[in-house]
Scaffold this motif. Structure first.
Motif, mmCIF file in Angstrom:
data_model
loop_
_atom_site.group_PDB
_atom_site.id
_atom_site.type_symbol
_atom_site.label_atom_id
_atom_site.label_comp_id
_atom_site.label_asym_id
_atom_site.label_seq_id
_atom_site.Cartn_x
_atom_site.Cartn_y
_atom_site.Cartn_z
ATOM 1 N N LEU A 55 24.540 82.485 -63.185
ATOM 2 C CA LEU A 55 24.607 81.111 -62.718
ATOM 3 C C LEU A 55 26.038 80.699 -62.434
ATOM 4 C CD1 LEU A 55 22.061 79.460 -65.124
ATOM 5 C CD2 LEU A 55 21.815 79.742 -62.673
ATOM 6 N N LEU A 56 26.958 81.180 -63.228
ATOM 7 C CA LEU A 56 28.341 80.738 -63.084
ATOM 8 C C LEU A 56 29.030 81.298 -61.851
ATOM 9 C CD1 LEU A 56 29.417 80.848 -66.778
ATOM 10 C CD2 LEU A 56 29.665 78.904 -65.274
ATOM 11 N N SER A 91 16.413 74.812 -51.364
ATOM 12 C CA SER A 91 17.699 74.905 -52.059
ATOM 13 C C SER A 91 17.977 76.354 -52.413
ATOM 14 C CB SER A 91 17.669 74.063 -53.344
ATOM 15 O OG SER A 91 18.752 74.401 -54.185
ATOM 16 N N THR A 92 19.219 76.778 -52.256
ATOM 17 C CA THR A 92 19.571 78.171 -52.546
ATOM 18 C C THR A 92 20.498 78.319 -53.746
ATOM 19 O OG1 THR A 92 21.414 78.111 -50.984
ATOM 20 C CG2 THR A 92 19.262 78.818 -50.134
ATOM 21 N N ALA A 93 20.669 77.262 -54.548
ATOM 22 C CA ALA A 93 21.539 77.344 -55.730
ATOM 23 C C ALA A 93 21.098 76.337 -56.779
ATOM 24 C CB ALA A 93 22.993 77.097 -55.339
ATOM 25 N N PRO A 94 21.290 76.662 -58.059
ATOM 26 C CA PRO A 94 20.874 75.759 -59.134
ATOM 27 C C PRO A 94 21.497 74.367 -59.058
ATOM 28 C CG PRO A 94 21.301 77.928 -60.012
ATOM 29 C CD PRO A 94 21.767 77.953 -58.586
ATOM 30 N N SER A 95 22.788 74.286 -58.748
ATOM 31 C CA SER A 95 23.427 72.974 -58.725
ATOM 32 C C SER A 95 22.884 72.112 -57.591
ATOM 33 C CB SER A 95 24.944 73.123 -58.599
ATOM 34 O OG SER A 95 25.277 73.874 -57.447
ATOM 35 N N GLY A 109 16.323 61.925 -56.621
ATOM 36 C CA GLY A 109 14.955 61.486 -56.377
ATOM 37 C C GLY A 109 14.292 62.177 -55.204
ATOM 38 N N LEU A 110 14.752 63.392 -54.876
ATOM 39 C CA LEU A 110 14.227 64.120 -53.727
ATOM 40 C C LEU A 110 13.378 65.318 -54.136
ATOM 41 C CD1 LEU A 110 17.552 64.031 -51.685
ATOM 42 C CD2 LEU A 110 15.469 62.755 -51.133
ATOM 43 N N GLY A 111 12.993 65.381 -55.386
ATOM 44 C CA GLY A 111 12.261 66.536 -55.886
ATOM 45 C C GLY A 111 10.959 66.802 -55.155
ATOM 46 N N SER A 112 10.282 65.758 -54.720
ATOM 47 C CA SER A 112 8.993 65.952 -54.058
ATOM 48 C C SER A 112 9.126 66.619 -52.700
ATOM 49 C CB SER A 112 8.277 64.604 -53.901
ATOM 50 O OG SER A 112 9.038 63.730 -53.076
ATOM 51 N N GLN A 113 10.333 66.609 -52.126
ATOM 52 C CA GLN A 113 10.551 67.253 -50.827
ATOM 53 C C GLN A 113 11.023 68.702 -50.945
ATOM 54 O OE1 GLN A 113 11.267 63.521 -51.121
ATOM 55 N NE2 GLN A 113 12.646 63.385 -49.358
ATOM 56 N N VAL A 114 11.306 69.155 -52.169
ATOM 57 C CA VAL A 114 11.796 70.516 -52.371
ATOM 58 C C VAL A 114 10.609 71.487 -52.366
ATOM 59 C CG1 VAL A 114 13.055 72.071 -53.903
ATOM 60 C CG2 VAL A 114 13.762 69.679 -53.695
ATOM 61 N N VAL A 115 10.657 72.471 -51.448
ATOM 62 C CA VAL A 115 9.540 73.410 -51.317
ATOM 63 C C VAL A 115 9.918 74.838 -51.699
ATOM 64 C CG1 VAL A 115 8.409 72.023 -49.562
ATOM 65 C CG2 VAL A 115 10.046 73.793 -48.853
ATOM 66 N N GLY A 116 11.204 75.096 -51.937
ATOM 67 C CA GLY A 116 11.638 76.425 -52.331
ATOM 68 C C GLY A 116 13.010 76.381 -52.958
ATOM 69 N N VAL A 117 13.260 77.312 -53.902
ATOM 70 C CA VAL A 117 14.526 77.340 -54.635
ATOM 71 C C VAL A 117 14.954 78.786 -54.860
ATOM 72 C CG1 VAL A 117 14.071 75.156 -55.835
ATOM 73 C CG2 VAL A 117 13.334 77.296 -56.877
ATOM 74 N N SER A 118 16.190 78.967 -55.330
ATOM 75 C CA SER A 118 16.657 80.314 -55.649
ATOM 76 C C SER A 118 15.991 80.802 -56.935
ATOM 77 C CB SER A 118 18.185 80.328 -55.825
ATOM 78 O OG SER A 118 18.544 79.957 -57.135
ATOM 79 N N ARG A 119 16.054 82.089 -57.151
ATOM 80 C CA ARG A 119 15.383 82.630 -58.334
ATOM 81 C C ARG A 119 16.114 82.283 -59.627
ATOM 82 N NH1 ARG A 119 17.011 87.723 -60.435
ATOM 83 N NH2 ARG A 119 18.636 88.799 -59.255
ATOM 84 N N PHE A 120 17.326 81.750 -59.539
ATOM 85 C CA PHE A 120 18.034 81.331 -60.732
ATOM 86 C C PHE A 120 17.845 79.848 -61.032
ATOM 87 C CE2 PHE A 120 20.717 85.095 -59.642
ATOM 88 C CZ PHE A 120 20.441 85.816 -60.789
#
Length: 326
Positions: free
Chosen positions: A25-26, A65-69, A78-89
């Motif tokens: 992550l770092l 999103s492609t990064a944890p931060s 307040g945009l969580g409902s629009q997030v459809v994919g994230v990085s594996r970390f």
């Protein structure tokens, strides 16, 4: 969780089997830093010039999103409902764990991204191969800066503007700044112990130590919290690889080992006990003799995002002996 786009990033992929989740992550924290000291807490916002690869469009509804931060910032805005994919970390907040994964922040998978049909992709590390592919797939994207405390605020501004809700950044940034200023004010009235922060090491040993050096996000928070980083020295890299002999020579007042970030309390307890056992073998160290070695297992400490003030408070608690071991 993820540090520098240079030295640490290369080490993560060359020696991934040696490195913990905390290290992975770092790797997002970059090599440019804006130093903040206890006496001068300059958190003024800069005007943000956005270079966006975005067509004129309505507010995005499918964000990757492609990064944890970045993920944490999206949810904090307040945009969580629009997030459809994230990085594996990405694993915070907990609801992101069930979202589809699109590779790592260093190597996002453009095909996995395309399958999600996003109308906005947020990147933390721009590469020509990736951006050429996204352009070929007609996928809008934008790069978010990373690496320093100021970049946390810039990133929040950029994300909120790209998502069509620029007004939401103001309150979130003000909240983080206010909390950091309160922590710094408390720290000014207390002694400033000499601190060593370990980001990673060969698991089960005190070898291949990677520590916090000068000019980076963690060092900035350490100074705000009232500590003196023993490795914040001119000429050292941001994240130096050091030996146990270096630790013995510096003989810090406090040692904070962040080499593990386990997902469960049981895992944290096991990791914490093992870490403390390793350090207790070296009673020549003042931190060991005085019970000032801490095993930090919370990923809030290593993700430069909306939980910055929480991370600074944890550092304050460790440095001044007012908190636990989480």
């Amino acid at each position: 969780m993820r540090l520098t786009s240079g030295f640490i990033e290369e080490q993560t992929f060359l020696h991934e089997h040696h490195f913990s989740r905390a290290k992975s992550l770092l790797t997002v924290i970059s090599s440019q830093s804006c130093r903040i000291t206890r006496r001068k807490f300059g958190l003024g916002m800069l005007c943000v010039s956005l270079v966006m690869h975005l067509p004129t469009q309505k507010r995005p509804q499918r964000i990757v999103s492609t990064a944890p931060s970045i993920t944490e910032a999206l949810f904090a805005l307040g945009l969580g409902s629009q997030v459809v994919g994230v990085s594996r970390f990405c694993d915070f907040p907990p609801e992101v764990q069930r979202l589809p994964k699109v590779g790592t922040y260093i190597k996002p998978d453009p095909e996995a991204i395309a399958r999600l049909a996003p109308d906005l992709v947020l990147l933390q590390r721009n590469s020509s191969d990736l951006t050429d592919r996204l352009n070929a797939l007609h996928i809008p994207f934008i790069e978010v800066p990373h690496g320093t405390l100021d970049d946390v605020f810039k990133g929040i501004q950029i994300i909120s503007k790209a998502a069509g809700v620029p007004e939401r950044a103001v309150g979130l940034i003000d909240q983080i700044k206010s909390s950091l200023e309160a922590i710094q004010t408390k720290a000014k009235s207390l002694p400033s112990p000499r601190v060593l922060v370990i980001l990673d090491r060969r698991q089960g040993t005190l070898t291949d130590l990677i520590a916090v050096g000068p000019d980076n996000y963690v060092n900035q928070l350490l100074e705000i919290a009232g500590g003196i980083n023993v490795l914040a020295k001119s000429g050292l890299p941001q994240y130096p690889r050091i030996s146990l002999e270096t630790v013995l020579g510096e003989n810090p007042d406090v040692i904070l080992d962040l080499s593990g970030t386990q997902e469960t309390e049981a895992g944290r307890q096991i990791s914490r006990a093992g870490t403390l056992s390793l350090w207790r073998q070296h009673k020549d160290l003042s931190a060991v003799r005085n019970g000032r070695v801490y095993a930090g297992t919370s990923d809030a400490l290593v993700v430069p995002g909306p939980r910055t003030s929480q991370a600074a408070q944890k550092l304050f608690d460790y440095i001044h002996g007012t908190g636990g071991q989480s």
